[in-house]
Design an enzyme around this catalytic site. Structure first.
Site, PDB file in Angstrom:
ATOM      1  N   GLU A 192       1.358  -1.468  -0.081  1.00 52.10           N
ATOM      2  CA  GLU A 192       0.407  -0.130   0.177  1.00 52.10           C
ATOM      3  C   GLU A 192       0.406   1.126   0.014  1.00 52.10           C
ATOM      4  OE1 GLU A 192      -2.872  -0.033   2.783  1.00 52.10           O
ATOM      5  OE2 GLU A 192      -4.381  -1.658   1.522  1.00 52.10           O
ATOM      6  N   GLU A 292      -5.849  -7.532  -1.508  1.00 50.11           N
ATOM      7  CA  GLU A 292      -6.766  -7.602  -0.254  1.00 50.11           C
ATOM      8  C   GLU A 292      -7.560  -7.045  -0.362  1.00 50.11           C
ATOM      9  OE1 GLU A 292      -5.096  -4.453   3.254  1.00 50.11           O
ATOM     10  OE2 GLU A 292      -3.345  -5.731   2.843  1.00 50.11           O
TER      11      GLU A 292
END
Length: 481
Positions: A192, A292
């Protein structure tokens, strides 16, 4: 069971083995252990301050004892057997750079980090489970959140070349260690990332790819998009043998937002969100891995610390809506033949396929504290702030909006977060959460090694409960591959 016949590679939009057979990776992330996140195990603050606060209470020897046991119990052969029995073939293992080097000696790689990873890889391999190695926290923080083990809301990794040098050197050592290892599906260089300038991420990928390829030319690299794995618009010419990694969370799966009712327009919104994220990969003829996704769930049993007015029937009905949303997402991924990794495998009852039992020593010790965190909204994932608490932040947000000219309201990165979200991230999820970490650590006062061992054993799968309906959806999808 998967048979490891060769290192995986990319071929157009597919991940394939040496024979050219497509391999769709399906599994979960093992969050909360080698990279700790507060909502997963119930503590407060970010990982380093959490461990430091416990060490102030227990001392170094007992703290090391506790975490050694915790790391061992969190993913055992029994976990791998259960996981593989569901038909899942891949485990994403997030880890913190601090397991491999200290900030005051960044050039010294610690063998203990490899020992921890190797133990997990070995347990996976016994049951035919590939591993994706995911660097989840880097020096300075790769994004603006606590889950990159940072106590500030700035991503300093992109500012300081020295931090980037350290990470490139670490990946070279990891690549040397796992070169030729067929058990490893590939490397996820940074989780991320959130570079406000958008260009520094791609420059880093180009650099780290070159460094890795000099020692390991074969393993796949899974490259997260910018702004929390959602934006690939500033990526350059695709690098060889890489997969673009999206994260595809949907607000339908979180409290406080519109819930999923199987409406056609809701499904269409899920499709649009997914297609926006994979657009660049499709145009570049690059495979996609959804690293995710997944909703959070409401408690369906009364647990230590639970509010007196908990309505388990209503919560169960809400969870059905979230399972339905998950089923819709899995349908979208299946139709696109993308690989996926749901977040997360094991926790204290928020998202996990497996969760700590409400009857466990862990919940008996920390249940009241976990509920306090929910009430105060101290972590976003598990937040259920009461109205009086929420009103304080509403008032503060209104004050900011009044005093800040409207044309600057979206100036803070990322602009998709409004003023209230920016305020709550910093004041609730960083500052308040940091204060609360000392209250959490104080609960360890006076605990003996046998008591610490029992606490850590709460995460053994034999002592956990399984989220059966979630696991049914995942197993059915895995079987249909």
């Amino acid at each position: 069971m998967t048979v490891f016949s060769s290192i995986l590679k990319t071929e157009g939009t597919k991940i394939v083995d040496a024979s050219g057979k497509q391999v769709i990776l399906k599994g979960a992330g093992l969050g909360g252990v080698l990279n700790m996140e507060n909502f997963i195990t119930g503590y407060s603050g970010h990982e380093t301050e959490h461990k430091q606060a416990i060490e102030e209470v227990l001392g170094k020897e007992k703290t090391d004892f506790f975490f050694d046991r915790f790391y061992d119990y969190f993913w055992t052969e029994a976990d791998a057997e259960f996981y593989a029995g569901m038909g899942l073939n891949t485990l994403r293992i997030p880890f913190n750079y601090r397991h491999f080097f200290d900030d005051d000696a960044p050039s010294v790689i610690k063998p203990s980090g490899f020992a921890l990873l190797d133990r997990m890889v070995k347990r996976c391999a016994k049951y035919g489970i590939y591993v994706v190695l995911d660097l989840h926290a880097v020096p300075g923080g790769q994004n603006q959140d606590w889950h990159s083990d940072s106590a500030i809301h700035q991503a300093l990794f992109w500012v300081h070349k020295d931090f980037q040098d350290r990470v490139v050197n670490l990946w070279v050592e990891i690549a040397k260690h796992y070169k030729g290892d067929v058990r490893i599906a590939g490397y996820n260089p940074v989780n991320e990332p959130a570079d406000p300038e958008h260009t520094r991420l791609w420059a880093f990928y180009v650099r780290v790819e070159k460094a890795i390829r000099e020692v390991d030319p074969d393993h796949i690299l899974f490259l997260d998009g910018n702004t929390y794995a959602g934006d690939f618009s500033h990526f350059g010419k695709p690098l060889p043998n890489t997969v673009y990694a999206i994260h595809d969370y949907a607000l339908f799966g979180f409290p406080g937002f519109e819930q999923y009712e199987n409406k056609p327009e809701q499904y269409a919104k899920l499709v649009r969100q997914f297609e926006r994220k994979v657009k660049v990969a499709n145009e570049a003829n690059v495979p996609v891995w959804n690293g995710e996704f997944g909703p959070v769930y409401e408690p369906e049993t009364v647990y230590p610390g639970a509010p007196a007015d908990i309505d388990v029937k209503e919560n169960a009905a809400t969870n059905v809506k979230r399972y339905n949303m998950l089923a819709a997402q899995l349908k979208i991924y299946k139709e696109s033949s993308v690989s996926w990794s749901i977040w997360t495998y094991k926790d204290v009852g928020i998202q996990g396929l497996v969760s700590v039992s409400p009857d466990s020593p862990w919940y008996k010790k920390f249940g009241d504290f976990i509920e306090k965190k929910k009430r105060l909204g101290a972590d976003f994932w598990g937040a259920h702030p009461d109205p009086s608490s929420d009103a304080l932040y509403d008032a503060l947000a209104e004050h900011f909006k009044k005093e800040i000219p409207e044309k600057f309201h979206k100036k803070m990165y990322p602009p998709l977060w409004d003023i209230k979200r920016q305020i709550t991230r910093v004041s609730r999820e960083i500052v308040l959460s940091s204060y609360l970490c000392y209250e959490y650590a104080d609960l360890f006062t006076g605990l003996t090694e046998p008591e610490l061992d029992e606490l850590a054993k709460s995460f053994c799968i034999e002592n956990c409960v399984k989220r059966d309906l979630l696991n049914k959806f995942l197993a059915e999808d895995a079987a249909s591959a």
